[in-house]
Design a protein around this motif. Structure first.
Motif, PDB file in Angstrom:
ATOM      1  N   GLU A 285      -1.350 -11.486   5.373  1.00  0.00           N
ATOM      2  CA  GLU A 285      -1.779 -10.490   4.394  1.00  0.00           C
ATOM      3  C   GLU A 285      -1.414 -10.999   3.006  1.00  0.00           C
ATOM      4  O   GLU A 285      -0.239 -11.291   2.717  1.00  0.00           O
ATOM      5  CB  GLU A 285      -1.093  -9.137   4.628  1.00  0.00           C
ATOM      6  CG  GLU A 285      -1.506  -8.092   3.595  1.00  0.00           C
ATOM      7  CD  GLU A 285      -0.802  -6.751   3.777  1.00  0.00           C
ATOM      8  OE1 GLU A 285      -0.860  -5.938   2.834  1.00  0.00           O
ATOM      9  OE2 GLU A 285      -0.210  -6.537   4.848  1.00  0.00           O
ATOM     10  N   ILE A 286      -2.403 -11.129   2.145  1.00  0.00           N
ATOM     11  CA  ILE A 286      -2.158 -11.601   0.780  1.00  0.00           C
ATOM     12  C   ILE A 286      -1.622 -10.425  -0.036  1.00  0.00           C
ATOM     13  O   ILE A 286      -2.290  -9.402  -0.177  1.00  0.00           O
ATOM     14  CB  ILE A 286      -3.450 -12.148   0.155  1.00  0.00           C
ATOM     15  CG1 ILE A 286      -4.005 -13.285   1.024  1.00  0.00           C
ATOM     16  CG2 ILE A 286      -3.190 -12.638  -1.255  1.00  0.00           C
ATOM     17  CD1 ILE A 286      -5.322 -13.816   0.553  1.00  0.00           C
ATOM     18  N   ASP A 287      -0.413 -10.589  -0.531  1.00  0.00           N
ATOM     19  CA  ASP A 287       0.276  -9.481  -1.215  1.00  0.00           C
ATOM     20  C   ASP A 287      -0.200  -9.393  -2.663  1.00  0.00           C
ATOM     21  O   ASP A 287       0.530  -9.726  -3.605  1.00  0.00           O
ATOM     22  CB  ASP A 287       1.792  -9.707  -1.135  1.00  0.00           C
ATOM     23  CG  ASP A 287       2.568  -8.476  -1.525  1.00  0.00           C
ATOM     24  OD1 ASP A 287       2.043  -7.349  -1.375  1.00  0.00           O
ATOM     25  OD2 ASP A 287       3.700  -8.627  -2.019  1.00  0.00           O
ATOM     26  N   ILE A 288      -1.429  -8.922  -2.847  1.00  0.00           N
ATOM     27  CA  ILE A 288      -2.039  -8.905  -4.171  1.00  0.00           C
ATOM     28  C   ILE A 288      -1.274  -8.012  -5.133  1.00  0.00           C
ATOM     29  O   ILE A 288      -0.954  -8.403  -6.259  1.00  0.00           O
ATOM     30  CB  ILE A 288      -3.503  -8.426  -4.078  1.00  0.00           C
ATOM     31  CG1 ILE A 288      -4.307  -9.368  -3.191  1.00  0.00           C
ATOM     32  CG2 ILE A 288      -4.116  -8.317  -5.467  1.00  0.00           C
ATOM     33  CD1 ILE A 288      -5.734  -8.930  -3.016  1.00  0.00           C
ATOM     34  N   TRP A 289      -0.981  -6.789  -4.706  1.00  0.00           N
ATOM     35  CA  TRP A 289      -0.401  -5.798  -5.617  1.00  0.00           C
ATOM     36  C   TRP A 289       1.133  -5.734  -5.536  1.00  0.00           C
ATOM     37  O   TRP A 289       1.729  -4.884  -6.180  1.00  0.00           O
ATOM     38  CB  TRP A 289      -0.990  -4.418  -5.314  1.00  0.00           C
ATOM     39  CG  TRP A 289      -2.481  -4.428  -5.144  1.00  0.00           C
ATOM     40  CD1 TRP A 289      -3.165  -4.197  -3.998  1.00  0.00           C
ATOM     41  CD2 TRP A 289      -3.463  -4.688  -6.147  1.00  0.00           C
ATOM     42  NE1 TRP A 289      -4.514  -4.295  -4.209  1.00  0.00           N
ATOM     43  CE2 TRP A 289      -4.731  -4.588  -5.537  1.00  0.00           C
ATOM     44  CE3 TRP A 289      -3.414  -4.993  -7.511  1.00  0.00           C
ATOM     45  CZ2 TRP A 289      -5.915  -4.800  -6.225  1.00  0.00           C
ATOM     46  CZ3 TRP A 289      -4.589  -5.192  -8.197  1.00  0.00           C
ATOM     47  CH2 TRP A 289      -5.822  -5.093  -7.571  1.00  0.00           C
ATOM     48  N   GLY A 290       1.727  -6.597  -4.753  1.00  0.00           N
ATOM     49  CA  GLY A 290       3.184  -6.607  -4.665  1.00  0.00           C
ATOM     50  C   GLY A 290       3.757  -5.560  -3.729  1.00  0.00           C
ATOM     51  O   GLY A 290       4.951  -5.265  -3.783  1.00  0.00           O
ATOM     52  N   ARG A 291       2.931  -5.003  -2.839  1.00  0.00           N
ATOM     53  CA  ARG A 291       3.424  -3.974  -1.926  1.00  0.00           C
ATOM     54  C   ARG A 291       4.518  -4.525  -1.010  1.00  0.00           C
ATOM     55  O   ARG A 291       5.592  -3.934  -0.859  1.00  0.00           O
ATOM     56  CB  ARG A 291       2.279  -3.414  -1.076  1.00  0.00           C
ATOM     57  CG  ARG A 291       2.711  -2.321  -0.095  1.00  0.00           C
ATOM     58  CD  ARG A 291       1.563  -1.898   0.804  1.00  0.00           C
ATOM     59  NE  ARG A 291       1.123  -3.005   1.656  1.00  0.00           N
ATOM     60  CZ  ARG A 291       1.731  -3.331   2.803  1.00  0.00           C
ATOM     61  NH1 ARG A 291       2.786  -2.651   3.228  1.00  0.00           N
ATOM     62  NH2 ARG A 291       1.263  -4.329   3.523  1.00  0.00           N
TER      63      ARG A 291
ATOM     64  N   LYS B  22       2.957   2.992  -4.494  1.00  0.00           N
ATOM     65  CA  LYS B  22       1.797   2.894  -5.391  1.00  0.00           C
ATOM     66  C   LYS B  22       0.841   1.799  -4.924  1.00  0.00           C
ATOM     67  O   LYS B  22      -0.385   1.985  -4.902  1.00  0.00           O
ATOM     68  CB  LYS B  22       2.269   2.605  -6.813  1.00  0.00           C
ATOM     69  CG  LYS B  22       2.970   3.765  -7.502  1.00  0.00           C
ATOM     70  CD  LYS B  22       3.421   3.369  -8.900  1.00  0.00           C
ATOM     71  CE  LYS B  22       4.105   4.531  -9.617  1.00  0.00           C
ATOM     72  NZ  LYS B  22       4.591   4.138 -10.977  1.00  0.00           N
ATOM     73  N   ALA B  23       1.413   0.644  -4.564  1.00  0.00           N
ATOM     74  CA  ALA B  23       0.566  -0.469  -4.136  1.00  0.00           C
ATOM     75  C   ALA B  23      -0.143  -0.168  -2.822  1.00  0.00           C
ATOM     76  O   ALA B  23      -1.224  -0.719  -2.550  1.00  0.00           O
ATOM     77  CB  ALA B  23       1.414  -1.733  -3.991  1.00  0.00           C
ATOM     78  N   ALA B  24       0.443   0.692  -1.996  1.00  0.00           N
ATOM     79  CA  ALA B  24      -0.181   1.027  -0.708  1.00  0.00           C
ATOM     80  C   ALA B  24      -1.486   1.783  -0.880  1.00  0.00           C
ATOM     81  O   ALA B  24      -2.296   1.857   0.054  1.00  0.00           O
ATOM     82  CB  ALA B  24       0.797   1.844   0.145  1.00  0.00           C
ATOM     83  N   LYS B  25      -1.736   2.341  -2.072  1.00  0.00           N
ATOM     84  CA  LYS B  25      -2.977   3.078  -2.332  1.00  0.00           C
ATOM     85  C   LYS B  25      -4.112   2.158  -2.762  1.00  0.00           C
ATOM     86  O   LYS B  25      -5.250   2.603  -2.921  1.00  0.00           O
ATOM     87  CB  LYS B  25      -2.731   4.135  -3.409  1.00  0.00           C
ATOM     88  CG  LYS B  25      -1.654   5.161  -3.042  1.00  0.00           C
ATOM     89  CD  LYS B  25      -1.405   6.149  -4.161  1.00  0.00           C
ATOM     90  CE  LYS B  25      -2.599   7.042  -4.377  1.00  0.00           C
ATOM     91  NZ  LYS B  25      -2.347   8.088  -5.392  1.00  0.00           N
ATOM     92  N   LEU B  26      -3.797   0.858  -2.951  1.00  0.00           N
ATOM     93  CA  LEU B  26      -4.802  -0.100  -3.413  1.00  0.00           C
ATOM     94  C   LEU B  26      -5.335  -0.926  -2.238  1.00  0.00           C
ATOM     95  O   LEU B  26      -4.705  -0.980  -1.176  1.00  0.00           O
ATOM     96  CB  LEU B  26      -4.176  -1.017  -4.465  1.00  0.00           C
ATOM     97  CG  LEU B  26      -3.629  -0.306  -5.715  1.00  0.00           C
ATOM     98  CD1 LEU B  26      -2.890  -1.293  -6.601  1.00  0.00           C
ATOM     99  CD2 LEU B  26      -4.758   0.386  -6.490  1.00  0.00           C
ATOM    100  N   PRO B  27      -6.476  -1.588  -2.409  1.00  0.00           N
ATOM    101  CA  PRO B  27      -7.043  -2.386  -1.308  1.00  0.00           C
ATOM    102  C   PRO B  27      -6.116  -3.528  -0.905  1.00  0.00           C
ATOM    103  O   PRO B  27      -5.354  -4.058  -1.727  1.00  0.00           O
ATOM    104  CB  PRO B  27      -8.351  -2.923  -1.905  1.00  0.00           C
ATOM    105  CG  PRO B  27      -8.671  -2.007  -3.033  1.00  0.00           C
ATOM    106  CD  PRO B  27      -7.371  -1.559  -3.584  1.00  0.00           C
ATOM    107  N   SER B  28      -6.200  -3.908   0.354  1.00  0.00           N
ATOM    108  CA  SER B  28      -5.419  -5.040   0.855  1.00  0.00           C
ATOM    109  C   SER B  28      -6.359  -6.080   1.444  1.00  0.00           C
ATOM    110  O   SER B  28      -7.423  -5.753   1.972  1.00  0.00           O
ATOM    111  CB  SER B  28      -4.427  -4.579   1.930  1.00  0.00           C
ATOM    112  OG  SER B  28      -5.100  -4.041   3.047  1.00  0.00           O
TER     113      SER B  28
END
Length: 458
Positions: free
Chosen positions: A134-140, A301-307
């Motif tokens: 999983e690419i951690d785009i948003w830092g989740r 917060k990051a969990a609400k963004l696409p992964s």
């Protein structure tokens, strides 16, 4: 086809630069906002030079040091706390594993055929490897890792403070047991003196010099001292058992104790109020929990963004094991998946609200912890001055009571007063000597508590 992946990776890294995690500076500013206006010096002390963290060595009691070391090695509650530290770091490593690709090996066999028997059954063997990342785009994931690490650091600091607290508790229990031993010796001395007075009064009665009232009075006093000795013995056994349990021993009340309390050391230099916040492990642990709470908010917060996840497989299928690695029988796949949350019944919003509430809770807890620390130090410093004044007055009281006993004893021997006056003054002397022992132990306790409150090491 292959040109898509460099473009995808570049896009990922560009998006990753947009990921936000709370800086340590923001955490420091947030915890600072929870603090009251801090005095430049302690209100109840003029000893504000640099604090000596190893000040407790001034007790200079080898037996006490041995018992503290044994307790730190064998205490069961401390063992529970140590295991909790190991668990916290294991959870932190588990969270960190999500930042790395996961690789799995697959293997299997299959048989196929039909029920008519018109074709031969076939066998196949498959062997492959699969990679998921999983690419951690948003830092989740990174926020989760940082939260777990901060929590582990807090747990480790709690363990350190638990060790300091245990050392202080052992010291206080040791001092209490020694005091009980001294109180027993005092009462045994009083019993011996009273027994001699019983003999003298009985001789006087036999010779008609005193009445039966004096005989009854001295016999009553003798029984009262014996009762007091039994009570002190019980207290001594209980204090010794408590110390043995802290050390991980069976509570048999057989621990060897010294015959005297340690000398009362001078008050330690208290340092500055602001310094104690950087020295007390429990305060630093509270700050680490604040950091963890900020990271959990970032994670929510990051969990609400696409992964985005990357998946790659490579494997071979063949009817013969020897042919399974033949390039003609080997296949590979590379794929990417994007998951954008659309509707989850409000689950992610609730997670964010919960994380935000925990953040407020952690900040308030830090502020209260700091206030408690300031109160502990100021109260202990104030108590030190109070006990020092009481000690001087009680020493004077004991000295004057002893003089009064000498005088009333002479007057009784010359027939100028009765036995009741003698016993009354004797009880005052006994009470003063007993209180003096207890007060000295209380002063030593105050030194222990102050050392712990200031963040001293053991």
């Amino acid at each position: 086809m292959f040109k898509v992946y460099p473009i995808l990776l570049i896009s990922v890294f560009l998006l990753s630069s947009c990921a936000t995690t709370t800086s340590q500076q923001k955490i420091n500013e947030s915890v600072a906002d929870e603090l009251p206006d801090i005095n430049e010096v302690w209100v109840n002390s003029t000893l504000n030079s640099e604090f000596n963290v190893n000040w407790s060595d001034r007790f200079n009691d080898a037996k006490l040091k041995t018992y503290i070391k044994e307790a730190l090695t064998n205490n069961k509650d401390l063992a529970v706390a140590a295991a909790n530290v190991d668990r916290s770091w294991a959870l932190a490593r588990q969270a960190g594993a999500a930042l790395k690709p996961s690789i799995g090996l697959t293997a299997g066999t299959s048989n196929s055929g039909n029920f008519t028997g018109q074709s031969d059954a076939s066998n196949s063997i498959n062997l492959g490897a699969q990679v998921n990342w999983e690419i951690d785009i948003w830092g989740r994931v990174r926020s989760g890792v940082m939260a777990a690490q901060s929590s582990a650091e807090a747990t480790e600091l709690d363990f350190k403070f638990a060790k300091d607290s245990l050392a202080a508790t052992v010291t206080r229990a040791y001092l209490l047991a020694v005091e009980a031993n001294l109180q027993l010796k005092l009462n045994e001395k009083i019993l011996a003196d009273t027994a001699e007075r019983v003999r003298i009064v009985q001789v006087q009665f036999d010779n008609g010099m005193v009445s039966s009232q004096d005989v009854s009075l001295i016999q009553s006093e003798f029984a009262a001292v014996q009762e007091q000795i039994e009570a002190v013995k019980g207290g001594q056994r209980n204090a010794t058992r408590a110390l043995e349990v802290l050390m991980g021993r069976y509570p048999s009340a057989e621990l060897e104790l010294t015959d005297t309390l340690p000398d009362i050391p001078e008050l330690p230099s208290a340092g500055l109020p602001s310094d104690v916040l950087e020295r007390r492990p429990d305060v630093i642990a509270a700050e680490r929990r604040v950091a963890a709470s900020f990271n959990r908010v970032d994670q929510a917060k990051a969990a609400k963004l696409p992964s985005i996840s990357l998946t790659s497989t490579v494997g071979g299928t063949s009817g013969q094991l020897s042919d399974i690695l033949d390039p003609a029988n080997t296949l590979w796949t590379i794929g990417s998946n994007l998951l954008a949350p659309l509707f989850d019944g409000g689950s992610r919003d609730a997670q964010l609200e919960a994380a935000t509430a925990e953040q407020k809770q952690a900040l308030a807890s830090y502020g209260q912890t700091a206030l408690n620390v300031f109160q502990e130090v100021e109260s202990s410093l104030d108590l030190g001055s109070e006990l020092e004044s009481r000690l001087k007055l009680l020493e004077l009281s004991a000295s004057e009571a002893q003089k009064a006993l000498n005088i009333v004893q002479l007057r009784y021997n010359s027939g100028e007063t009765d036995l009741l006056d003698v016993l009354t003054v004797q009880q005052r002397v006994t009470s003063a000597e007993s209180n003096l022992i207890s007060l000295k132990r209380n002063i030593l306790d105050q030194r222990v508590n102050l050392h712990l409150a200031l963040g001293g090491q053991w």
